[in-house]
Design an enzyme around this catalytic site. Structure first.
Site, PDB file in Angstrom:
ATOM      1  N   ILE A  52       0.840  -1.211   0.000  1.00  0.00           N
ATOM      2  CA  ILE A  52       0.000   0.000   0.000  1.00  0.00           C
ATOM      3  C   ILE A  52       0.863   1.244   0.000  1.00  0.00           C
ATOM      4  O   ILE A  52       0.588   2.206  -0.731  1.00  0.00           O
ATOM      5  CB  ILE A  52      -0.951  -0.023   1.219  1.00  0.00           C
ATOM      6  CG1 ILE A  52      -2.001  -1.118   1.052  1.00  0.00           C
ATOM      7  CG2 ILE A  52      -1.627   1.339   1.404  1.00  0.00           C
ATOM      8  CD1 ILE A  52      -2.809  -1.389   2.303  1.00  0.00           C
ATOM      9  N   LYS A  55       2.113   2.010  -3.454  1.00  0.00           N
ATOM     10  CA  LYS A  55       1.062   2.558  -4.327  1.00  0.00           C
ATOM     11  C   LYS A  55       0.786   4.020  -4.014  1.00  0.00           C
ATOM     12  O   LYS A  55       0.668   4.860  -4.918  1.00  0.00           O
ATOM     13  CB  LYS A  55      -0.219   1.731  -4.176  1.00  0.00           C
ATOM     14  CG  LYS A  55      -0.088   0.298  -4.677  1.00  0.00           C
ATOM     15  CD  LYS A  55      -1.267  -0.576  -4.236  1.00  0.00           C
ATOM     16  CE  LYS A  55      -1.051  -2.026  -4.639  1.00  0.00           C
ATOM     17  NZ  LYS A  55      -2.103  -2.929  -4.124  1.00  0.00           N
ATOM     18  N   GLN A  99      -7.389  -4.208  -0.689  1.00  0.00           N
ATOM     19  CA  GLN A  99      -6.098  -4.884  -0.551  1.00  0.00           C
ATOM     20  C   GLN A  99      -6.322  -6.310  -0.060  1.00  0.00           C
ATOM     21  O   GLN A  99      -6.921  -6.534   0.990  1.00  0.00           O
ATOM     22  CB  GLN A  99      -5.208  -4.117   0.437  1.00  0.00           C
ATOM     23  CG  GLN A  99      -3.802  -4.669   0.564  1.00  0.00           C
ATOM     24  CD  GLN A  99      -2.994  -4.493  -0.719  1.00  0.00           C
ATOM     25  OE1 GLN A  99      -3.105  -3.472  -1.393  1.00  0.00           O
ATOM     26  NE2 GLN A  99      -2.189  -5.486  -1.066  1.00  0.00           N
ATOM     27  N   LEU A 100      -5.828  -7.257  -0.834  1.00  0.00           N
ATOM     28  CA  LEU A 100      -5.964  -8.669  -0.485  1.00  0.00           C
ATOM     29  C   LEU A 100      -4.610  -9.232  -0.071  1.00  0.00           C
ATOM     30  O   LEU A 100      -3.572  -8.759  -0.533  1.00  0.00           O
ATOM     31  CB  LEU A 100      -6.528  -9.441  -1.685  1.00  0.00           C
ATOM     32  CG  LEU A 100      -7.923  -8.984  -2.165  1.00  0.00           C
ATOM     33  CD1 LEU A 100      -8.312  -9.756  -3.420  1.00  0.00           C
ATOM     34  CD2 LEU A 100      -8.953  -9.176  -1.075  1.00  0.00           C
ATOM     35  N   ASP A 124      -8.944  -2.045 -10.251  1.00  0.00           N
ATOM     36  CA  ASP A 124      -8.255  -3.336 -10.298  1.00  0.00           C
ATOM     37  C   ASP A 124      -8.843  -4.227 -11.387  1.00  0.00           C
ATOM     38  O   ASP A 124      -8.269  -5.266 -11.719  1.00  0.00           O
ATOM     39  CB  ASP A 124      -8.396  -4.052  -8.943  1.00  0.00           C
ATOM     40  CG  ASP A 124      -7.078  -4.097  -8.175  1.00  0.00           C
ATOM     41  OD1 ASP A 124      -6.033  -3.812  -8.786  1.00  0.00           O
ATOM     42  OD2 ASP A 124      -7.095  -4.417  -6.980  1.00  0.00           O
ATOM     43  N   PRO A 274      12.788  -9.667  -8.470  1.00  0.00           N
ATOM     44  CA  PRO A 274      11.836  -8.548  -8.615  1.00  0.00           C
ATOM     45  C   PRO A 274      12.232  -7.628  -9.763  1.00  0.00           C
ATOM     46  O   PRO A 274      13.254  -7.851 -10.405  1.00  0.00           O
ATOM     47  CB  PRO A 274      11.946  -7.840  -7.269  1.00  0.00           C
ATOM     48  CG  PRO A 274      13.380  -8.062  -6.851  1.00  0.00           C
ATOM     49  CD  PRO A 274      13.728  -9.453  -7.323  1.00  0.00           C
ATOM     50  N   GLU A 387     -52.011  32.815 -23.687  1.00  0.00           N
ATOM     51  CA  GLU A 387     -51.522  32.824 -25.079  1.00  0.00           C
ATOM     52  C   GLU A 387     -50.516  31.720 -25.381  1.00  0.00           C
ATOM     53  O   GLU A 387     -49.930  31.693 -26.453  1.00  0.00           O
ATOM     54  CB  GLU A 387     -50.906  34.201 -25.395  1.00  0.00           C
ATOM     55  CG  GLU A 387     -51.803  35.371 -25.018  1.00  0.00           C
ATOM     56  CD  GLU A 387     -53.268  35.167 -25.417  1.00  0.00           C
ATOM     57  OE1 GLU A 387     -53.521  34.820 -26.585  1.00  0.00           O
ATOM     58  OE2 GLU A 387     -54.152  35.341 -24.546  1.00  0.00           O
ATOM     59  N   GLY A 388     -50.285  30.823 -24.408  1.00  0.00           N
ATOM     60  CA  GLY A 388     -49.481  29.635 -24.718  1.00  0.00           C
ATOM     61  C   GLY A 388     -48.005  29.735 -24.407  1.00  0.00           C
ATOM     62  O   GLY A 388     -47.192  29.165 -25.140  1.00  0.00           O
TER      63      GLY A 388
END
Length: 941
Positions: A52, A55, A99-100, A124, A274, A387-388
């Site tokens: 997190i 990000k 977030q998992l 995601d 990585p 008169e409309g």
């Protein structure tokens, strides 16, 4: 040769740089623009905290916002879903991710939580809707999942070919919902041939050896061996496998799913772990957030572009009754119309499926959008038949929208139920230019008038109750009841009571025990003078026997009687307040300023003095939101507020106009109507409504009819309910010319005094001859109209008003220099005289003794800097309804002057004003019926 390394770090920097440039360019046009990513975290996993943080850091670096919503591990499924709902409703949030894995002590279905996310905020790309769109190949309306999208981007960038995967064999190892399955779909819809391998696949290595592109996402360290890889293949390793250090103090080691050292000797391109796919996932997340911010805030379509599905009523001749026409055209579902014009589901409060209230949050969301063109429809001095103007307003928007394909909104008043069941019938336009469904328009709508009735009568009840209690209690008892002591003996005051102390010049205290005896008396006693009370009870029914009543006749009222009256609800000052308010906060302030009368020392007594301000605002809370309906041809209409056009200003609400102007966008049009003739409705529109709204109109449409002009040229009286005389049914150019050179001329001059271009609409009737219509057009132009057009919208709908629409559009683009008729600082009597001379053509005014005293009182009380709302007959420019044309040589008599301080105007009474209509011998209700089986209503008009 060794494989070329695909650096996710390098390519992610490129993506983030492009997003940063996009944000900066958008900020140049919209300085407040800043895409916002909300990350929902349950619990406090250390690895989640690291992800997190990365990000949020990357988002901040390029000018985006990151918002962490950290929730306790004890949260329940329902509570978590509620948080998602709040983020969906939050218009400042453009992207939402969960977030998992969830670090939670309760059983939570993560898929259900994720699927709760609005698909437009699902950056995601994991909701069932986005997953389904991707599976179906609906790529233009799909938010791509971040990791699969990053994989595709890396392949395209590394090979230098955006179409590299076209025709290639792509093998995906893993079928997870986050990477494997969506990656397979994404690559397939980019024309690759896909093979998905999973734990039950036989001979996986054989499948791998056939892959031109190999994507691996299974979570097993070094699972794919070097000899499984086709020489020259592109290898994308999505795996992250953590190995604890063998020695204390050493860092964890990360490994991919591919044996990197062996694979790089065979592959053509390969991502490291990585530094490969990981950085691309973050970059694509932020890219998605930016792109969804642009789509959500500005739309995929051109800014302000609507995609309306227009209705096409079948025209029948002769034209059937209004209710028959309305029923012949099924309306769209109101949610469909709202979506077409850019109103979100969360901004809509449905009342059935044909009408809805619209949230004022639209104004905040579209604050950056330039307003559209603003047009007011007024008319010459009418006959008693009208008169409309309403019909012209609706016909004009149908022409601009359904036929010229431009964004356009009509803003009209809500009709009172009293006339609906009395002499007039419904009021939604007419013929093939009307608001539908007609019965929904005319009956209750969304309850605004009922809320006004409740608020008005609560204040009326409070006034009489306060006088009763003051008259029947001694000072100490009255004070003790108004400021009761709590268990600790403290006399706590409410906010409205503290405001009263401040107005009285008494030090504001939290404990009323601190007030002196004199201060307690001043605080507790309003000492209302009953003879000065101007606040009446109201109801939305015509009832002549409530025009004068006596109250307090019950034995428990102890002889405290008072003569008063009922008004019809639309005559309530609260209705005028609704029409002129600019927000709920502004409405509350205006409600508090309502002056209900004076005390015995001649000082004004307000609703705030009575202590009822916030209670009134509570009753009126929902009324501030305009009501959305549609025309017969499917264009949008706001129906909101309906104040009287004599003792009030007679227009729909400022809020409806402001919302509509934002929704149509800079190239669109908002058409609103001013009640009665231009001398009354149009003047009040400019000098009262535009003064408070600060909106500047672009054009005036002045509606005229041959019938009315003949009357102004000396024709016989036109009487409602009586057959028209032959002069009105046969060609008579002499009478017509007289009306054109008098009333039409004067009303065009009146409009031109405000510096706004004038378009005269000649509303065609079946009895009008070509020579008569040509004469009116020629005279209108000669007397100063920019354009004059004959229109047949009543019989032909929008098609019959196309020329009028083209003329209005041209007028809106013409040069204008809007100005008010008078400055606010001018003395009250001078403002009244200015209107009388400039607009009505009077030589001057004559103030009665009571009118003069009222002006002096209002000036002394500090109300002289308010605009003027003339209460005068609408049937003549003078005070005498029998004087037609453009009378001269008269003095305008001012019988009385009253104040609507909450609404914000002073209204002089030129003649007797009836504020409670009565029922005639045969009211409309005789013809109104309902079929109990179908609930179909007939006979409204």
């Amino acid at each position: 040769r060794m494989a070329q390394l695909i650096s996710g770090l390098e390519y992610s920097k490129k993506v983030l740089h492009e997003v940063g440039v996009g944000i900066a360019r958008t900020k140049e046009q919209q300085p407040d623009f800043s895409p916002c990513l909300a990350i929902v975290q349950v619990g406090d996993r250390s690895d989640s905290n690291v992800y997190i943080g990365a990000k949020l850091k990357k988002a901040s670096e390029i000018g985006a916002q990151g918002r962490l919503v950290k929730l306790p591990s004890s949260i329940s499924q329902a509570e978590l879903e509620k948080q998602i709902d709040l983020l969906n409703e939050d218009d400042t949030v453009d992207g939402i991710i969960v977030q998992l894995p969830l670090d939670c002590t309760n059983d939570i279905d993560a898929d259900e939580v994720i699927d709760r996310i609005d698909h437009l905020k699902d950056v995601d790309g994991l909701t069932r809707e986005n997953a389904g769109r991707l599976a179906r190949g609906e790529l233009s309306s799909t938010v791509f999942p971040c990791t699969p999208h990053g994989c595709l981007y890396l392949v395209q960038q590394a090979t230098g070919d955006p179409n590299f995967v076209n025709g290639k064999h792509v093998v995906v190892l893993g079928r997870s919902k986050i990477v494997g399955s969506p990656a397979a779909a994404l690559f397939m819809w980019h024309q690759a041939t896909i093979t998905i391998c999973h734990s039950r696949t036989k001979n996986i290595e054989e499948h791998c050896r056939r892959a031109d592109v190999l994507i691996v996402a299974i979570g097993k360290k070094n699972f794919v061996k070097g000899n499984w890889i086709k020489p020259g293949a592109v290898v994308i390793d999505c795996g992250i496998n953590v190995e604890a250090p063998s020695e204390p103090g050493k860092k964890n080691k990360l490994f991919g799913d591919v044996d990197f050292e062996a694979a790089k000797a065979v592959a053509g391109y390969i991502t490291p772990v990585p530094g490969g796919v990981g950085p691309m996932t973050v970059a694509m997340l932020i890219k998605n957030t930016f792109e969804q911010a642009i789509k959500r805030r500005f739309g995929e379509r051109k800014l302000g572009e609507w995609r309306l599905s227009y209705l096409k009523p079948i025209l029948v001749k002769p034209v059937p009754s209004d209710i028959a026409v309305s029923r012949s055209q099924p309306p769209k579902d109101i949610q469909v119309l709202a979506r077409e014009i850019g109103i979100k589901k969360s901004e809509l409060d449905l009342f059935g499926d044909k009408k809805a209230k619209v949230s004022l949050k639209v104004l905040d969301r579209l604050a950056h959008v330039q307003d559209g063109k603003y047009v007011v429809v007024a008319g010459i001095t009418p006959t008693p038949l009208g008169e409309g103007k309403s019909t012209t307003t609706i016909g004009l928007v149908q022409a601009i929208g359904a036929h010229l394909k431009k964004n356009v909104f009509a803003c009209v008043r809500q009709p009172s139920q009293g006339p609906t069941f009395g002499i007039k019938g419904g009021a939604a336009g007419g013929g093939y230019s009307q608001v539908i469904p007609m019965e929904e328009f005319n009956l209750h709508l969304t309850g605004d008038i009922h809320a006004i009735t409740a608020a008005n009568n609560l204040l009326a009840a409070a006034i009489d109750a306060r006088m009763f209690h003051e008259n029947t209690q001694k000072d100490d008892a009255l004070f003790n009841r108004l400021a009761p002591a709590n268990k600790q003996g403290v006399r706590q005051l409410s906010a409205v009571q503290k405001r009263r102390l401040a107005r009285l010049g008494i030090n504001v205290v939290d404990d009323a025990n601190l007030l002196s005896e004199e201060e307690r008396v001043r605080f507790a006693r309003l000492n209302i003078d009953p003879a000065t009370i101007t606040w009446n009870r109201v109801m939305d029914t015509n009832d002549r026997f409530l025009r004068a009543i006596e109250i307090g006749l019950g034995p428990q009222e102890k002889g405290h009687t008072r003569k008063t009256q009922f008004d019809i609800t639309v005559a309530s000052e609260i209705m005028a307040i609704l029409a002129l308010t600019t927000s709920l906060e502004d409405m509350r302030d205006r409600l508090g300023k309502i002056v209900i009368g004076s005390d015995k020392q001649g000082q004004p007594v307000t609703a705030d003095d009575i202590g009822i301000t916030d209670a009134l605002a509570v009753l009126m809370r929902d009324t501030v939101r305009p009501n959305l309906m549609q025309t017969l041809e499917g264009t949008p209409v706001f129906v909101h507020a309906g104040p009287f056009a004599n003792i009030a200003h007679g227009q729909s609400s400022i809020l409806a106009d402001r919302l509509a102007l934002k929704l149509v966008g800079p190239e669109g049009f908002v058409i609103t109507e001013a009640g009665f003739g231009a001398d009354i409705g149009m003047e009040k529109f400019f000098d009262i409504k535009c003064r408070y709204s600060r909106l500047q109109p672009h054009a005036v449409v002045l509606v005229a009819t041959v019938r009315a002009l003949k009357m102004h040229g000396g024709g016989p009286a036109v009487v409602a309910g009586a057959p028209l005389k032959h002069e009105y049914l046969e060609e008579n150019l002499g009478l017509l010319e007289g009306g054109c050179d008098s009333n039409l001329r004067k009303q065009i001059e009146n409009a031109n005094k405000f510096g706004v271009p004038v378009v005269v609409c000649v509303n065609r009737f079946a009895t009008d001859t070509p020579a008569e219509l040509e004469l009116v057009v020629a005279k209108a132009k000669a007397h100063g109209a920019l354009h004059a057009v004959v229109s047949s919208h009543w019989a032909e709908g929008g098609e019959g008003a196309v020329q009028l629409a083209e003329a209005v559009i041209d007028a809106c683009n013409a040069k204008s220099s809007f100005r008010f008729l008078y400055p606010m600082e001018m003395a009250l009597d001078e403002k009244i005289e200015t209107i009388a001379k400039e607009i009505y053509g009077a030589d001057g005014i004559e103030l009665s003794e009571i009118a003069q005293k009222k002006i002096e009182t209002y000036t002394r009380q500090g109300f002289s800097a308010l605009p003027i709302c003339m209460a005068k007959t609408h049937l003549s420019l003078s005070s005498d309804p029998t004087k037609k044309g453009a009378p001269t040589g008269f003095t305008l008599p001012i019988r009385d002057v009253r104040a609507s301080i909450g609404a914000g105007f002073i209204y002089p009474l030129v003649g007797e004003m009836t504020t409670m209509p009565g029922l005639n011998t045969r009211p409309c209700f005789y013809d109104i019926t309902i079929d109990p089986a179908t609930e179909q209503i007939d006979g409204l008009f």
